[in-house]
Design a protein around this motif. Structure first.
Motif, PDB file in Angstrom:
ATOM      1  N   ILE A 173      27.061  24.313  22.196  1.00 10.71           N
ATOM      2  CA  ILE A 173      28.371  23.808  21.590  1.00 10.71           C
ATOM      3  C   ILE A 173      29.259  24.790  21.278  1.00 10.71           C
ATOM      4  CG2 ILE A 173      28.875  22.141  19.748  1.00 10.71           C
ATOM      5  CD1 ILE A 173      26.034  20.833  19.711  1.00 10.71           C
ATOM      6  N   LYS A 174      30.599  24.350  21.849  1.00  6.99           N
ATOM      7  CA  LYS A 174      31.465  25.190  21.776  1.00  6.99           C
ATOM      8  C   LYS A 174      32.551  25.118  20.517  1.00  6.99           C
ATOM      9  CE  LYS A 174      31.777  26.428  26.629  1.00  6.99           C
ATOM     10  NZ  LYS A 174      32.494  26.717  27.598  1.00  6.99           N
ATOM     11  N   ASN A 175      33.149  25.908  20.008  1.00  8.51           N
ATOM     12  CA  ASN A 175      34.259  25.827  19.193  1.00  8.51           C
ATOM     13  C   ASN A 175      33.893  25.207  17.678  1.00  8.51           C
ATOM     14  OD1 ASN A 175      36.926  26.415  18.441  1.00  8.51           O
ATOM     15  ND2 ASN A 175      37.545  24.172  18.846  1.00  8.51           N
ATOM     16  N   LEU A 176      32.843  25.755  17.130  1.00  7.35           N
ATOM     17  CA  LEU A 176      32.173  25.173  15.972  1.00  7.35           C
ATOM     18  C   LEU A 176      32.890  26.190  14.773  1.00  7.35           C
ATOM     19  CD1 LEU A 176      28.578  24.519  16.776  1.00  7.35           C
ATOM     20  CD2 LEU A 176      30.247  22.951  16.120  1.00  7.35           C
ATOM     21  N   GLU A 177      33.522  25.718  13.924  1.00  2.99           N
ATOM     22  CA  GLU A 177      33.927  26.335  12.659  1.00  2.99           C
ATOM     23  C   GLU A 177      32.964  26.569  11.776  1.00  2.99           C
ATOM     24  OE1 GLU A 177      37.578  25.874   9.378  1.00  2.99           O
ATOM     25  OE2 GLU A 177      36.876  24.150  10.808  1.00  2.99           O
ATOM     26  N   ILE A 178      33.082  27.979  11.085  1.00  2.00           N
ATOM     27  CA  ILE A 178      32.203  28.473   9.961  1.00  2.00           C
ATOM     28  C   ILE A 178      32.728  28.024   8.781  1.00  2.00           C
ATOM     29  CG2 ILE A 178      31.657  30.472   8.862  1.00  2.00           C
ATOM     30  CD1 ILE A 178      31.460  32.001  11.445  1.00  2.00           C
ATOM     31  N   ILE A 179      32.487  27.122   8.034  1.00  4.91           N
ATOM     32  CA  ILE A 179      32.997  26.865   6.453  1.00  4.91           C
ATOM     33  C   ILE A 179      32.683  27.839   5.465  1.00  4.91           C
ATOM     34  CG2 ILE A 179      32.723  25.077   4.876  1.00  4.91           C
ATOM     35  CD1 ILE A 179      33.764  24.053   7.691  1.00  4.91           C
ATOM     36  N   GLU A 180      31.461  28.414   5.401  1.00  5.29           N
ATOM     37  CA  GLU A 180      31.270  29.424   4.503  1.00  5.29           C
ATOM     38  C   GLU A 180      30.436  30.332   4.947  1.00  5.29           C
ATOM     39  OE1 GLU A 180      29.721  27.786   0.859  1.00  5.29           O
ATOM     40  OE2 GLU A 180      31.398  26.460   0.483  1.00  5.29           O
ATOM     41  N   VAL A 181      30.486  31.548   4.021  1.00  5.34           N
ATOM     42  CA  VAL A 181      29.303  32.664   4.433  1.00  5.34           C
ATOM     43  C   VAL A 181      28.694  33.257   3.643  1.00  5.34           C
ATOM     44  CG1 VAL A 181      29.269  35.092   5.571  1.00  5.34           C
ATOM     45  CG2 VAL A 181      30.996  33.146   6.592  1.00  5.34           C
ATOM     46  N   ASP A 182      27.313  33.406   3.281  1.00  2.00           N
ATOM     47  CA  ASP A 182      26.656  33.873   2.098  1.00  2.00           C
ATOM     48  C   ASP A 182      25.979  35.099   2.609  1.00  2.00           C
ATOM     49  OD1 ASP A 182      25.131  34.458   0.226  1.00  2.00           O
ATOM     50  OD2 ASP A 182      24.110  32.672  -0.090  1.00  2.00           O
ATOM     51  N   ILE A 183      26.683  36.403   2.437  1.00  2.00           N
ATOM     52  CA  ILE A 183      26.304  37.637   2.875  1.00  2.00           C
ATOM     53  C   ILE A 183      24.912  38.084   2.239  1.00  2.00           C
ATOM     54  CG2 ILE A 183      26.851  40.072   3.095  1.00  2.00           C
ATOM     55  CD1 ILE A 183      29.768  39.273   2.973  1.00  2.00           C
ATOM     56  N   SER A 184      24.685  37.913   0.925  1.00  2.00           N
ATOM     57  CA  SER A 184      23.571  38.265   0.292  1.00  2.00           C
ATOM     58  C   SER A 184      22.243  37.812   0.900  1.00  2.00           C
ATOM     59  CB  SER A 184      23.734  37.884  -1.163  1.00  2.00           C
ATOM     60  OG  SER A 184      23.840  36.367  -1.457  1.00  2.00           O
ATOM     61  N   ASN A 185      22.420  36.263   1.475  1.00  2.00           N
ATOM     62  CA  ASN A 185      21.249  35.632   2.009  1.00  2.00           C
ATOM     63  C   ASN A 185      21.461  35.402   3.230  1.00  2.00           C
ATOM     64  OD1 ASN A 185      19.920  35.035  -0.519  1.00  2.00           O
ATOM     65  ND2 ASN A 185      21.698  33.739  -1.062  1.00  2.00           N
ATOM     66  N   SER A 186      22.578  36.054   4.046  1.00  2.17           N
ATOM     67  CA  SER A 186      22.880  36.127   5.635  1.00  2.17           C
ATOM     68  C   SER A 186      22.506  34.626   5.865  1.00  2.17           C
ATOM     69  CB  SER A 186      21.405  36.941   6.078  1.00  2.17           C
ATOM     70  OG  SER A 186      21.554  38.310   5.754  1.00  2.17           O
ATOM     71  N   LEU A 187      23.243  33.939   5.339  1.00  4.53           N
ATOM     72  CA  LEU A 187      23.369  32.440   5.644  1.00  4.53           C
ATOM     73  C   LEU A 187      24.948  32.201   6.238  1.00  4.53           C
ATOM     74  CD1 LEU A 187      21.226  30.848   2.852  1.00  4.53           C
ATOM     75  CD2 LEU A 187      20.564  31.221   5.287  1.00  4.53           C
ATOM     76  N   ILE A 188      25.174  31.199   7.108  1.00  6.93           N
ATOM     77  CA  ILE A 188      26.571  30.720   7.181  1.00  6.93           C
ATOM     78  C   ILE A 188      26.256  29.288   7.241  1.00  6.93           C
ATOM     79  CG2 ILE A 188      27.361  32.630   8.635  1.00  6.93           C
ATOM     80  CD1 ILE A 188      26.747  31.214  11.101  1.00  6.93           C
ATOM     81  N   ALA A 189      27.621  28.613   6.978  1.00  2.00           N
ATOM     82  CA  ALA A 189      27.508  27.009   7.070  1.00  2.00           C
ATOM     83  C   ALA A 189      28.578  26.757   7.878  1.00  2.00           C
ATOM     84  CB  ALA A 189      28.100  26.455   5.774  1.00  2.00           C
ATOM     85  N   ILE A 190      28.114  25.739   9.085  1.00  2.00           N
ATOM     86  CA  ILE A 190      28.927  25.209  10.306  1.00  2.00           C
ATOM     87  C   ILE A 190      29.174  24.066  10.029  1.00  2.00           C
ATOM     88  CG2 ILE A 190      28.838  25.279  12.858  1.00  2.00           C
ATOM     89  CD1 ILE A 190      28.683  28.126  12.011  1.00  2.00           C
ATOM     90  N   ARG A 191      30.478  23.642  10.447  1.00  2.00           N
ATOM     91  CA  ARG A 191      31.011  22.374  10.353  1.00  2.00           C
ATOM     92  C   ARG A 191      30.353  21.500  11.627  1.00  2.00           C
ATOM     93  NH1 ARG A 191      35.706  19.210   8.537  1.00  2.00           N
ATOM     94  NH2 ARG A 191      36.734  21.205   8.061  1.00  2.00           N
ATOM     95  N   GLY A 192      29.663  20.582  10.975  1.00  2.00           N
ATOM     96  CA  GLY A 192      28.779  19.808  12.333  1.00  2.00           C
ATOM     97  C   GLY A 192      27.479  20.038  12.599  1.00  2.00           C
ATOM     98  N   SER A 193      26.797  19.518  13.981  1.00  2.00           N
ATOM     99  CA  SER A 193      25.510  19.982  14.066  1.00  2.00           C
ATOM    100  C   SER A 193      25.429  20.741  15.027  1.00  2.00           C
ATOM    101  CB  SER A 193      24.914  18.412  14.571  1.00  2.00           C
ATOM    102  OG  SER A 193      25.380  18.037  15.576  1.00  2.00           O
ATOM    103  N   VAL A 194      24.054  21.387  15.261  1.00  2.00           N
ATOM    104  CA  VAL A 194      23.880  22.308  16.400  1.00  2.00           C
ATOM    105  C   VAL A 194      22.464  21.932  16.914  1.00  2.00           C
ATOM    106  CG1 VAL A 194      24.780  24.090  15.153  1.00  2.00           C
ATOM    107  CG2 VAL A 194      22.365  23.886  14.967  1.00  2.00           C
ATOM    108  N   PRO A 195      22.293  22.480  18.280  1.00  2.00           N
ATOM    109  CA  PRO A 195      21.111  21.585  18.831  1.00  2.00           C
ATOM    110  C   PRO A 195      19.759  22.167  18.366  1.00  2.00           C
ATOM    111  CG  PRO A 195      22.613  23.220  20.463  1.00  2.00           C
ATOM    112  CD  PRO A 195      23.006  23.185  18.932  1.00  2.00           C
ATOM    113  N   GLY A 196      18.862  21.274  18.335  1.00  2.00           N
ATOM    114  CA  GLY A 196      17.468  21.651  18.127  1.00  2.00           C
ATOM    115  C   GLY A 196      17.076  21.032  16.621  1.00  2.00           C
ATOM    116  N   ALA A 197      15.942  21.348  16.146  1.00  2.00           N
ATOM    117  CA  ALA A 197      15.033  20.710  15.255  1.00  2.00           C
ATOM    118  C   ALA A 197      15.275  21.996  14.132  1.00  2.00           C
ATOM    119  CB  ALA A 197      13.807  20.505  15.343  1.00  2.00           C
ATOM    120  N   ASN A 198      14.888  21.944  12.798  1.00  2.00           N
ATOM    121  CA  ASN A 198      14.988  22.989  11.934  1.00  2.00           C
ATOM    122  C   ASN A 198      13.886  24.085  12.296  1.00  2.00           C
ATOM    123  OD1 ASN A 198      16.683  21.312  10.472  1.00  2.00           O
ATOM    124  ND2 ASN A 198      15.026  20.610   8.949  1.00  2.00           N
TER     125      ASN A 198
END
Length: 207
Positions: A173-198
């Motif tokens: 899936i192309k051109n997904l936007e990063i909404i937030e970045v949590d550096i301390s926990n190595s997490l990023i929040a992406i607008r929309g869905s990504v492939p696969g299960a949790n």
């Protein structure tokens, strides 16, 4: 920002409200930290690339070849290895870490992963075909019907859409936007869905 990729794990989906109160469907991804396990250069290998390792495991889960490859540089056993081409390798060194700090909100990325497997499915669910009549004596409800000519050519053409295994395929899936970045926990929040299960392994590349 970096011009290379990184490996990560899908945590799950949630929603984030912006300053206007609009709910944004969001996917949370655990990215890295990834260790640079190999650096390839034009002089030695014919192209510039770096190999990243992700997800530390016990050595029993790796082959002797994999352990030998990582052991040359005293790198801990890593389950997943992936290679990314780069324009220059001058800024990369063995053992360096690629983490969430290399990304920022507003950046657009491409994400590849395996879709959820659905097992062996019929042609209606697999290819979205329509069913047959349900009344007036029809007994052709979910049957595939004719699948090819008769005497000529006397065979079914390759690629015919029929029942079979559905899902469990690699998609991007192309051109997904990063909404937030949590550096301390190595997490990023992406607008929309990504492939696969949790828990699915994801390959992330920048635009």
């Amino acid at each position: 920002m970096i011009s290379i990729g990184i490996l990560g794990t899908k945590i799950g989906m949630t929603q984030i409200f912006n300053i206007k109160g609009i709910a944004i469907p969001t996917t949370i991804i655990q990215i890295g930290p990834c260790t640079i396990t190999q650096v390839k250069s034009v002089e030695r290998d014919g192209y510039n690339a770096i190999q990243l390792g992700y997800y530390e495991v016990h050595s029993q889960y790796l082959t002797k070849a994999e352990l030998g490859h990582l052991g040359k540089e005293n790198i801990k056993p890593l389950r997943y290895l992936s290679e990314y081409k780069v324009s220059s390798v001058k800024t990369f060194h063995l053992g360096d870490l690629i983490t969430a700090k290399h990304f920022q909100a507003g950046q657009h990325i491409n994400i590849s992963g395996k879709t959820i497997g659905k097992g062996f499915t019929g042609y209606q669910k697999r290819h979205n075909f329509s069913r047959g009549p349900m009344t007036h004596g029809s007994k052709n409800h979910r049957q595939p019907g004719s699948i090819g000519p008769g005497t000529t050519p006397g065979r079914v053409f390759p690629g015919k859409k029929m029942a079979g295994r559905s899902g469990n395929t690699m998609i991007t899936i192309k051109n997904l936007e990063i909404i937030e970045v949590d550096i301390s926990n190595s997490l990023i929040a992406i607008r929309g869905s990504v492939p696969g299960a949790n828990g699915n392994l994801l390959k992330i590349t920048t635009q």
